[in-house]
Motif scaffolding. Structure first.
Motif, PDB file in Angstrom:
ATOM      1  N   ASP A 212      -0.777   2.360   0.172  1.00  0.00           N
ATOM      2  CA  ASP A 212      -0.882   0.911  -0.032  1.00  0.00           C
ATOM      3  C   ASP A 212      -1.210   0.232   1.292  1.00  0.00           C
ATOM      4  OD1 ASP A 212       1.477   0.724   1.441  1.00  0.00           O
ATOM      5  OD2 ASP A 212       2.741   0.182  -0.264  1.00  0.00           O
ATOM      6  N   ALA A 213      -1.182  -1.095   1.291  1.00  0.00           N
ATOM      7  CA  ALA A 213      -1.582  -1.849   2.484  1.00  0.00           C
ATOM      8  C   ALA A 213      -0.678  -1.562   3.681  1.00  0.00           C
ATOM      9  CB  ALA A 213      -1.584  -3.343   2.172  1.00  0.00           C
ATOM     10  N   ASN A 214       0.568  -1.127   3.434  1.00  0.00           N
ATOM     11  CA  ASN A 214       1.502  -0.798   4.512  1.00  0.00           C
ATOM     12  C   ASN A 214       1.520   0.686   4.838  1.00  0.00           C
ATOM     13  OD1 ASN A 214       2.462  -3.533   4.737  1.00  0.00           O
ATOM     14  ND2 ASN A 214       3.625  -3.204   2.844  1.00  0.00           N
ATOM     15  N   GLN A 215       0.546   1.426   4.322  1.00  0.00           N
ATOM     16  CA  GLN A 215       0.431   2.868   4.548  1.00  0.00           C
ATOM     17  C   GLN A 215       1.558   3.664   3.877  1.00  0.00           C
ATOM     18  OE1 GLN A 215      -2.262   4.243   6.664  1.00  0.00           O
ATOM     19  NE2 GLN A 215      -3.060   2.198   6.384  1.00  0.00           N
ATOM     20  N   THR A 216       2.209   3.057   2.884  1.00  0.00           N
ATOM     21  CA  THR A 216       3.208   3.778   2.099  1.00  0.00           C
ATOM     22  C   THR A 216       2.499   4.678   1.092  1.00  0.00           C
ATOM     23  OG1 THR A 216       4.760   1.933   2.309  1.00  0.00           O
ATOM     24  CG2 THR A 216       5.195   3.521   0.548  1.00  0.00           C
TER      25      THR A 216
END
Length: 285
Positions: A212-216
């Protein structure tokens, strides 16, 4: 007489033709907006974004709007084209601070159905890859076995200790927009070719992650096939996986693989990897 003297009667000089009135340049800005849209829809998307958008405020409004791009998409009458048009209409991006419609970048980049991995066969050396060298590091060589459909018959070759390389793909930068990515109507197909040289066995690993956008990490696929043994007739294997039912929030794809030889010889006798791919497709149902 001089050498240039004329003989006989003097030559008749033709009278100059009357000057014609210069043609008036066609002023496209005088066209009704509906007709101007049709005219602009025949201009290549990159030219629309890079040059036409700079002409005037009116043209910028047309290029930044959705109608022009829907008209361009509607010209593709294939099954995929019709599905894309339906998705573009249903997965509209809300106006955010008067930003341009994301369909412009989508039409210019054409991310559906093409390989998003850059330099998949080493035809540009190690460019576009984040690399971690082990042993004597990565090199690029000619394939020993033909890989079907590859843009170049070259490959990345590993050494006697684990060599690793990676690309992280920004899906929005590639032309996909959040509402499309979260629509549940796309799938992501990944594949990789790996093999060995006849006189040396090798080991290989693959890890692909959806972020996702947070690199999760939202989802992942990993492959650790059995090693290829020595004396293998230049074996070449294909690894594939399709991510379907993709979770909402995906923005990046991380593609990472490793390789090494099993003989621990100096030089480059390890896994040979090539034609890596990440392809976004649309569900046609």
């Amino acid at each position: 007489m001089g050498a240039w003297a004329s003989r006989g009667r003097a030559a008749r000089v033709p009278a100059p033709e009357p000057e014609s009135e210069p043609e008036e340049a066609l002023d496209l800005s005088q066209l009704p907006p509906e007709l101007l849209l049709v005219v602009l829809s025949h201009v290549p998307p990159r030219t629309l974004l890079g040059r036409c958008r700079q002409v005037c405020r009116g043209w910028r409004a047309l290029v930044d709007g959705q109608a022009l791009w829907l008209l361009i998409l509607a010209r593709d009458h294939s099954a995929t084209g019709r599905a894309l048009l339906h998705l573009a209409r249903s997965c509209q991006s809300p106006a955010r601070n008067a930003r341009p419609c994301p369909l412009g970048r989508f039409c210019a980049r054409r991310p559906i159905g093409r390989n998003l991995i850059r330099n998949p066969c080493g035809q540009e050396g190690l460019r576009k890859w984040m690399v971690q060298h082990g042993g004597d590091g990565w090199v690029v060589e000619e394939n020993r076995t033909t890989v079907p459909g590859a843009p170049s018959q070259t490959c990345f070759v590993t050494s006697f200790s684990w060599c690793r390389k990676k690309q992280v793909l920004d899906l929005e930068e590639e032309g996909l927009w959040p509402e499309l990515l979260d629509s549940g109507r796309i799938e992501i197909c990944v594949s990789d070719w790996w093999g060995a040289r006849h006189d040396s066995g090798c080991m290989y690993r693959l890890l692909v992650q959806l972020l996702d956008a947070n690199q999760t990490v939202l989802d992942k696929f990993s492959a650790v096939p059995d090693p290829i043994p020595q004396w293998n007739n230049n074996a070449c294997l294909h690894v594939t996986h399709v991510f379907s039912n993709i979770k909402m929030g995906i923005r990046f794809v991380s593609f990472e693989h490793w390789g090494q030889d099993t003989q621990f010889w100096a030089g480059h006798y390890g896994a040979r990897v090539t034609n890596s791919s990440v392809i976004v497709r649309v569900h046609l149902s």
